[in-house]
Design an enzyme around this catalytic site. Structure first.
Site, PDB file in Angstrom:
ATOM      1  N   GLU A  41       0.865  -1.193   0.000  1.00 26.36           N
ATOM      2  CA  GLU A  41       0.000   0.000   0.000  1.00 26.36           C
ATOM      3  C   GLU A  41       0.894   1.233   0.000  1.00 26.36           C
ATOM      4  O   GLU A  41       1.583   1.497   0.984  1.00 26.36           O
ATOM      5  CB  GLU A  41      -0.903  -0.024   1.237  1.00 26.36           C
ATOM      6  N   ARG A  45       0.642  10.435   0.382  1.00 26.40           N
ATOM      7  CA  ARG A  45       0.893  11.578   1.265  1.00 26.40           C
ATOM      8  C   ARG A  45       2.234  12.218   0.983  1.00 26.40           C
ATOM      9  O   ARG A  45       2.713  13.039   1.770  1.00 26.40           O
ATOM     10  CB  ARG A  45       0.764  11.165   2.731  1.00 26.40           C
ATOM     11  N   LYS A 129     -11.043  -1.207   6.804  1.00 28.90           N
ATOM     12  CA  LYS A 129      -9.835  -0.906   7.564  1.00 28.90           C
ATOM     13  C   LYS A 129     -10.274  -0.385   8.938  1.00 28.90           C
ATOM     14  O   LYS A 129     -11.185   0.444   9.011  1.00 28.90           O
ATOM     15  CB  LYS A 129      -9.021   0.160   6.820  1.00 28.90           C
TER      16      LYS A 129
HETATM   17  C1  3PG Z   1      -0.363   5.186   8.683  1.00 28.99           C
HETATM   18  O1  3PG Z   1      -1.225   5.976   8.962  1.00 28.99           O
HETATM   19  O2  3PG Z   1       0.744   5.517   8.299  1.00 28.99           O
HETATM   20  C2  3PG Z   1      -0.696   3.750   8.756  1.00 28.99           C
HETATM   21  O3  3PG Z   1      -1.878   3.557   9.429  1.00 28.99           O
HETATM   22  C3  3PG Z   1       0.407   2.963   9.385  1.00 28.99           C
HETATM   23  O4  3PG Z   1       0.458   3.209  10.712  1.00 28.99           O
HETATM   24  P1  3PG Z   1       1.719   2.705  11.550  1.00 28.99           P
HETATM   25  O5  3PG Z   1       2.874   3.579  11.119  1.00 28.99           O
HETATM   26  O6  3PG Z   1       1.339   2.936  12.978  1.00 28.99           O
HETATM   27  O7  3PG Z   1       1.953   1.254  11.210  1.00 28.99           O
END
Ligand code: 3PG
Length: 207
Positions: A41, A45, A129
Site C-alpha cells: 500500500e 501523502r 480498515k
Molecule cells: C499510517 O497511517 O501511516 C498507517 O496507518 C500505518 O500506521 P503505523 O505507522 O502505525 O503502522
C-alpha cells in the site's frame, strides 16, 4: 481482484509505505516480493507517491500495489489512473465512498466506530480498515464486534507492531493487519532492500 476480501488472502500483513522518491517504489516492491509479500500500500501523502505507484504497477507485475491515504474523490481517481489495484482510506465520507465505488477497484474504507462499520455494511461493504487501530480500541474493540457484526472483516492499521500483530490475527474478524514497520524510513533512504526483504520474510509467518 474485484472482491476486497481477496486482499486478506495474500498474507497476514499489508505493508503501508511512505515513499519520498519515485525511484524507490520498484526496488521496494521487488524486495517485498523476495520476502514473500505481494501486496503493498503506497500512501498518497508524498509528492512521489503516485509516480512510484505507477512504476510498480507497470514494472512489477507480480506485485499487488494499492493506494493508501486516499482522502478525497480526486485522489481515488488519480490512484486508479496510476494503476492502483486497490484503494485504502483512513476514514469514510459519502463522496469518498462514491468515488471509490466509481473506480471499480476493491477498496478498504476506514472506520473507527461501530456505527461507521454498520453504515458501510448497509451499503454492502464487508471488508474494512480499522484505523487508528491501537488508539481506537485495539484488539478488545475488534473482539467486541465479532458477535454483533459477524459478517464484517477488518484490516486493523495504526500502531501495530510485530509483537502486537499476532493478537489481532488470532481474531475471527481480522483478515490481515497493516503496518509501516516493514518499510522503515532509514532503510528506504539508504536503499537497504535486503533489510526490507528480511522484515517481509519475518512478517509472513506472523499468523
Ligand atoms: C499510517 O497511517 O501511516 C498507517 O496507518 C500505518 O500506521 P503505523 O505507522 O502505525 O503502522
Amino acid at each position: 481482484m474485484n472482491d476486497p476480501q481477496e486482499l486478506f488472502d495474500h498474507g497476514p500483513v499489508i505493508p503501508v509505505v511512505v515513499l519520498d522518491e519515485v525511484g524507490h517504489g520498484v526496488p521496494l516492491a521487488r524486495a517485498l516480493l523476495r520476502g514473500g509479500i505481494r501486496v503493498v500500500e503506497v500512501t498518497l501523502r508524498t509528492p512521489a507517491a503516485l509516480g512510484a505507484l505507477e512504476r510498480i504497477a507497470a514494472e512489477v507485475p507480480d506485485a499487488v500495489v494499492g493506494a493508501g491515504t486516499v482522502t478525497s474523490p480526486d485522489l481515488a481517481q488519480d490512484a486508479a489512473k496510476a494503476g492502483a489495484a486497490f484503494l485504502v482510506t483512513p476514514g469514510t465520507t459519502e463522496s469518498l465512498l462514491d468515488a471509490a465505488e466509481q473506480t471499480g477497484l476493491p477498496f478498504l474504507p476506514g472506520v473507527a466506530t461501530v456505527s461507521e462499520a454498520m453504515r458501510l455494511a448497509e451499503r454492502g461493504v464487508t471488508a474494512l480498515k480499522f484505523f487508528p487501530a491501537e488508539a481506537a480500541g485495539g484488539v478488545p474493540f475488534l473482539r467486541s464486534l465479532a458477535g454483533p457484526l459477524p459478517g464484517l472483516r477488518f484490516c486493523p492499521t495504526g500502531g501495530i507492531t510485530p509483537a502486537k500483530a499476532g493478537a489481532y490475527l488470532a481474531l475471527p474478524n481480522v483478515g490481515c493487519v497493516g503496518g509501516s514497520w516493514l518499510t522503515p524510513q532509514d532503510a528506504l533512504a539508504a536503499g537497504d532492500w535486503s533489510r526490507i526483504e528480511a522484515l517481509a520474510r519475518e512478517a509472513t509467518s506472523l499468523r
